[in-house]
Scaffold this active site. Sequence first.
Site, PDB file in Angstrom:
ATOM      1  N   CYS B 102     -28.573  90.847 -25.384  1.00  0.00           N
ATOM      2  CA  CYS B 102     -29.483  91.519 -23.611  1.00  0.00           C
ATOM      3  C   CYS B 102     -31.112  90.499 -23.921  1.00  0.00           C
ATOM      4  CB  CYS B 102     -28.986  92.876 -23.694  1.00  0.00           C
ATOM      5  SG  CYS B 102     -29.928  93.453 -21.777  1.00  0.00           S
ATOM      6  N   HIS B 255     -24.364  93.990 -24.182  1.00  0.00           N
ATOM      7  CA  HIS B 255     -24.850  94.498 -25.855  1.00  0.00           C
ATOM      8  C   HIS B 255     -23.144  94.751 -26.571  1.00  0.00           C
ATOM      9  CE1 HIS B 255     -28.634  95.931 -23.989  1.00  0.00           C
ATOM     10  NE2 HIS B 255     -27.556  95.768 -22.910  1.00  0.00           N
ATOM     11  N   GLU B 257     -23.365  95.883 -29.271  1.00  0.00           N
ATOM     12  CA  GLU B 257     -24.298  96.937 -30.022  1.00  0.00           C
ATOM     13  C   GLU B 257     -23.652  98.159 -29.243  1.00  0.00           C
ATOM     14  OE1 GLU B 257     -25.437  94.912 -28.377  1.00  0.00           O
ATOM     15  OE2 GLU B 257     -27.778  95.938 -27.962  1.00  0.00           O
TER      16      GLU B 257
END
Lengths: 315, 290
Positions: B102, B255, B257
Amino acid sequence: MPTELPTSNGNTAQDGENNFAVKAGLARMLKGGVIMDVVNAEQARIAEEAGAVAVMALERVPADIRAQGGVARMSDPQMIREIMDTVTIPVMAKARIGHFVECQVRSPRTLPILEALGVDYVDESEVLTPADAIHHVDKHPFRIPFVCGCRNLGEALRRVSEGAAMIRTKGEAGTGDVIEAVRHMRQVNSDIQKASAMSSTELYTYAKELGVDYALLKETAKLGRLPVVNFAAGGVATPADAALMMQLGCDGVFVGSGIFKSGDAAKRAKAIVQAVTHYKDPKVLMEVSMDLGEAMVGINCGDLGEQEKLAKRGY
Amino acid sequence: MTVVLPDVTVGVLALQGAFSEHVQLLRAAAESLALKHEPAQQSQTRWSFVEIRTPEELARCDGLIIPGGESTAMSLVAARSGLLEPLRDFVKVLRKPTWGTCAGLILLAEAANRTKKGGQQLIGGLDVRVNRNHFGRQVESFQANLQLSFLGDSPDKSANEPYRCVFIRAPVVEKILPHRDGVQTEEESRDATVVAPSKAPGDQLAEKETTAQVEVMATLPAQTPALHANREHDDAGTEDIIAVRQGNVLGISFHPELTADPRIHVWWLGEVLKAVERRRQFDLVHRSAS
């Protein structure tokens, strides 16, 4: 000390057709950053250049709300729109506690004002005059995420149950006195530590005592931290204040009146941003604290009457 | 007989954003790798995952992740922390394996548009132009289960199961640019587009990684259900590029994550190992030749 928020947290929680992970995910992107109160597009640009991760658009900063009195309401959507058009970082806006129509003003789909406007986050805030004496907004049906204030674990988890995707400790807005922010963060930490040491039998009683959902309390106890991102707010005026809140375990910092009520707003804003990133590095903290000019004058929270405390608003 | 591999240190840029999340997934990925490997081999790669806030910390890294967050804030803080040039050296001169998600993708792009007034500093390293906040504001953020061709296995998911991609005010790769030895001059002359400054690769290996073809690793079909209600997306093309790599530099617009799924991290750690090995071989040959 700050504890990791597991990446799996909130992943599977469905918010109606909205996925909670998307709402809480934006808050994770703001971590380690500073969110600044701004009242116009010019201030928003200063904040963006200083390295703010988001701005909170409002008509009057809390210090002025406090000084001028009267009913503080949602800001003019026109002003918020101008700020949204000026900066590329996320824009947040405040709605009154329990005022779900103000929240609606901000998405076209569910047609709520703040959702219609398309702001990135709504702060259901005690800084504005509450609209409901008993209820907070049911935040689940909204596509945009909400941040809410808390003074203790009970308030925090009640807000999370209602759908808040981010929490901030309330502190005492518009004072420039960090004592209440510290009090609230320490209270949350201490409540969580207490919960973590309890057996499940004790947790049922503690959940009743705090007025929170048992499952959510149990999860929090297991994590050893709040289950969503938690920022500090209400009284942060210097880089050292910001680093203090970070070292107490906050994930980031809101600065309200502290920047634009100080002598050199741009310089102070940059210094606070550096302090939040390098909050454990005394050398950086010393450097950024130098020659910042006048801090906001401030009000000692000890001099405030109980009726004057904004943090007492909310249920 | 066992071959002793060097310890590998992977840093996560921790100026702001979702760095703790990446560290957690790197740990999970290392565990997955250890489980998969032969017992004799698993003790060989000793990973170290560290948060990076200073040039000294960066200098210890063999690979780097630039996490999601606010790219403007990250680049301003990097500049003020004396990290911007060391980051450019890391990615462009030393050309060590780097992955941006991102905001990290934006920073690794050679060109970006829809930046803040006055533009923003980029690191560069990927010959692409990214469009910031492509899908719009937070109300347009969404997630989509996508089939990704490059995943590794994790203990509970095989590589061919779909991956849950979370897009938050996400950028996309708008254009793949031809490689230039200097700055992307054509991009520089476009309105409202910022470019990264040029840095010459430090040696032949770095040059090879730098001049590699940009590979499209994943695209998002416009008919993705999550995008149906998305007004900003109505007039867009048939699909958006959401993951690219050029040699050992990777950029992803969503993302990973924000999931508990380490399969991209598993794959990427494998790529880091390969890059580290290429560097080791190159240095051996280079040293014996000189």
